[in-house]
Design an enzyme around this catalytic site. Structure first.
Site, PDB file in Angstrom:
ATOM      1  N   ARG A   1       5.059  11.111  -2.401  1.00  0.00           N
ATOM      2  CA  ARG A   1       4.825  10.757  -1.005  1.00  0.00           C
ATOM      3  C   ARG A   1       6.095  10.962  -0.175  1.00  0.00           C
ATOM      4  O   ARG A   1       7.095  10.272  -0.391  1.00  0.00           O
ATOM      5  CB  ARG A   1       4.430   9.279  -0.971  1.00  0.00           C
TER       6      ARG A   1
ATOM      7  N   ASN B   1       8.220  -5.568  -1.229  1.00  0.00           N
ATOM      8  CA  ASN B   1       8.141  -4.416  -0.334  1.00  0.00           C
ATOM      9  C   ASN B   1       6.687  -4.371   0.126  1.00  0.00           C
ATOM     10  O   ASN B   1       5.820  -3.839  -0.573  1.00  0.00           O
ATOM     11  CB  ASN B   1       8.530  -3.117  -1.048  1.00  0.00           C
TER      12      ASN B   1
ATOM     13  N   HIS C   1      12.910  -2.751   1.599  1.00  0.00           N
ATOM     14  CA  HIS C   1      12.303  -1.446   1.921  1.00  0.00           C
ATOM     15  C   HIS C   1      13.204  -0.343   1.394  1.00  0.00           C
ATOM     16  O   HIS C   1      14.438  -0.483   1.406  1.00  0.00           O
ATOM     17  CB  HIS C   1      12.159  -1.268   3.434  1.00  0.00           C
TER      18      HIS C   1
ATOM     19  N   ARG D   1       7.839   0.602  13.259  1.00  0.00           N
ATOM     20  CA  ARG D   1       8.375   0.081  11.994  1.00  0.00           C
ATOM     21  C   ARG D   1       9.550  -0.886  12.212  1.00  0.00           C
ATOM     22  O   ARG D   1      10.027  -1.517  11.277  1.00  0.00           O
ATOM     23  CB  ARG D   1       8.852   1.224  11.093  1.00  0.00           C
TER      24      ARG D   1
ATOM     25  N   HIS E   1       4.474  -4.610   8.844  1.00  0.00           N
ATOM     26  CA  HIS E   1       4.426  -4.496  10.304  1.00  0.00           C
ATOM     27  C   HIS E   1       3.168  -5.103  10.912  1.00  0.00           C
ATOM     28  O   HIS E   1       3.066  -5.226  12.124  1.00  0.00           O
ATOM     29  CB  HIS E   1       4.523  -3.008  10.695  1.00  0.00           C
TER      30      HIS E   1
ATOM     31  N   ARG F   1      13.666   4.299  12.074  1.00  0.00           N
ATOM     32  CA  ARG F   1      12.463   5.141  12.062  1.00  0.00           C
ATOM     33  C   ARG F   1      11.618   4.896  13.326  1.00  0.00           C
ATOM     34  O   ARG F   1      12.141   4.454  14.339  1.00  0.00           O
ATOM     35  CB  ARG F   1      11.687   4.871  10.767  1.00  0.00           C
TER      36      ARG F   1
ATOM     37  N   TYR G   1      11.259   8.880   1.120  1.00  0.00           N
ATOM     38  CA  TYR G   1      11.206   7.858   0.069  1.00  0.00           C
ATOM     39  C   TYR G   1      11.829   8.287  -1.261  1.00  0.00           C
ATOM     40  O   TYR G   1      11.898   7.482  -2.190  1.00  0.00           O
ATOM     41  CB  TYR G   1       9.741   7.439  -0.157  1.00  0.00           C
TER      42      TYR G   1
ATOM     43  N   PRO H   1       0.788  -1.227   0.000  1.00  0.00           N
ATOM     44  CA  PRO H   1       0.000   0.000   0.000  1.00  0.00           C
ATOM     45  C   PRO H   1       0.822   1.281   0.000  1.00  0.00           C
ATOM     46  O   PRO H   1       1.874   1.351   0.645  1.00  0.00           O
ATOM     47  CB  PRO H   1      -0.824  -0.104   1.289  1.00  0.00           C
ATOM     48  N   ASN H   2       0.316   2.231  -0.741  1.00  0.00           N
ATOM     49  CA  ASN H   2       0.851   3.604  -0.841  1.00  0.00           C
ATOM     50  C   ASN H   2       2.126   3.706  -1.673  1.00  0.00           C
ATOM     51  O   ASN H   2       2.598   4.823  -1.919  1.00  0.00           O
ATOM     52  CB  ASN H   2       1.068   4.227   0.557  1.00  0.00           C
TER      53      ASN H   2
ATOM     54  N   GLU I   1      12.717  -9.713   1.466  1.00  0.00           N
ATOM     55  CA  GLU I   1      12.020  -8.511   1.956  1.00  0.00           C
ATOM     56  C   GLU I   1      12.868  -7.280   1.654  1.00  0.00           C
ATOM     57  O   GLU I   1      14.063  -7.269   1.958  1.00  0.00           O
ATOM     58  CB  GLU I   1      11.816  -8.641   3.472  1.00  0.00           C
TER      59      GLU I   1
ATOM     60  N   ALA J   1       3.356  -0.913   4.632  1.00  0.00           N
ATOM     61  CA  ALA J   1       2.837  -0.952   6.011  1.00  0.00           C
ATOM     62  C   ALA J   1       2.427  -2.362   6.444  1.00  0.00           C
ATOM     63  O   ALA J   1       2.467  -2.688   7.642  1.00  0.00           O
ATOM     64  CB  ALA J   1       1.658   0.011   6.149  1.00  0.00           C
TER      65      ALA J   1
ATOM     66  N   ASP K   1       1.808 -15.574   6.457  1.00  0.00           N
ATOM     67  CA  ASP K   1       1.362 -16.958   6.319  1.00  0.00           C
ATOM     68  C   ASP K   1       1.367 -17.398   4.856  1.00  0.00           C
ATOM     69  O   ASP K   1       1.675 -18.560   4.550  1.00  0.00           O
ATOM     70  CB  ASP K   1      -0.043 -17.134   6.906  1.00  0.00           C
TER      71      ASP K   1
HETATM   72  C1  DQA Z   1       8.446   1.027   3.483  1.00  0.00           C
HETATM   73  C2  DQA Z   1       8.587   1.208   5.001  1.00  0.00           C
HETATM   74  C3  DQA Z   1       7.254   0.974   5.703  1.00  0.00           C
HETATM   75  O1  DQA Z   1       7.400   1.169   7.115  1.00  0.00           O
HETATM   76  C4  DQA Z   1       6.205   1.930   5.192  1.00  0.00           C
HETATM   77  O2  DQA Z   1       4.960   1.641   5.775  1.00  0.00           O
HETATM   78  C5  DQA Z   1       6.120   1.970   3.713  1.00  0.00           C
HETATM   79  C6  DQA Z   1       7.344   1.884   2.915  1.00  0.00           C
HETATM   80  C7  DQA Z   1       9.752   1.382   2.737  1.00  0.00           C
HETATM   81  O3  DQA Z   1       9.885   0.984   1.579  1.00  0.00           O
HETATM   82  O4  DQA Z   1      10.611   2.070   3.289  1.00  0.00           O
HETATM   83  O5  DQA Z   1       5.049   2.176   3.149  1.00  0.00           O
HETATM   84  O6  DQA Z   1       8.165  -0.345   3.226  1.00  0.00           O
END
Ligand code: DQA
Length: 144
Positions: free
Chosen positions: A17, A73, A99, A110, A79, A106, A22, A9-10, A97, A76, A86
């Protein structure tokens, strides 16, 4: 060799953003960089983004037999999502994983990744380069 890049998401808002956290690259910019490098390495990549937990879970489930490695990635959901964790665990496709930001430097909420224990490893804090490092890790996964 086929690698599935999943984005939570996002991440569709990258570029506008919180650029101080980022950066200014959009997700499309990052995808272009990954595609260029993957092309040089002769690796097929697919990029997907969803704001929906269930859609990410579905894509993870469908990846078995279709992709060799997932680079995720989870944003959110990293977390919070036991469902994503699962799915990774159930499907057994090697998963890395990533980020953009250093989640450990942070806010405290997180620092905990609920998916970390079912992933092969975690790459964070390198901005868009985290995606390229994820690609490298995915290839090492198969060739080592
Ligand atoms: C993120 C870090 C996460 O804590 C955050 O919610 C994101 C982006 C990152 O790429 O740094 O949306 O995954």
């Amino acid at each position: 060799m086929k690698i599935l890049f999943l984005n939570g998401p996002n991440l569709n808002l990258l570029g506008q953003r919180e650029p101080s956290v980022y950066g200014r690259d959009t997700l499309a910019d990052i995808e272009a960089k990954v595609r260029e490098r993957a092309g040089q390495l002769n690796v097929a990549v697919e990029f997907r983004q969803s704001n929906l937990e269930g859609e990410l879970v579905g894509w993870i489930q469908e990846s078995k037999g279709a992709f060799d490695v997932i680079v995720i990635n989870a944003a959110a959901y990293t977390h919070t999502s036991i469902a994503v964790r699962d799915a990774i665990s159930a499907v057994g496709v090697p998963t890395i994983e990533i980020h953009l930001s250093n989640i450990h430097a942070r806010e405290e909420f997180r620092h905990k990744s609920v998916i970390a224990a079912v992933c092969r490893g975690q790459i964070c804090g390198f901005g868009p380069q985290s995606y390229l490092l994820g690609l490298g890790a995915a290839i090492g996964e198969k060739r080592c």
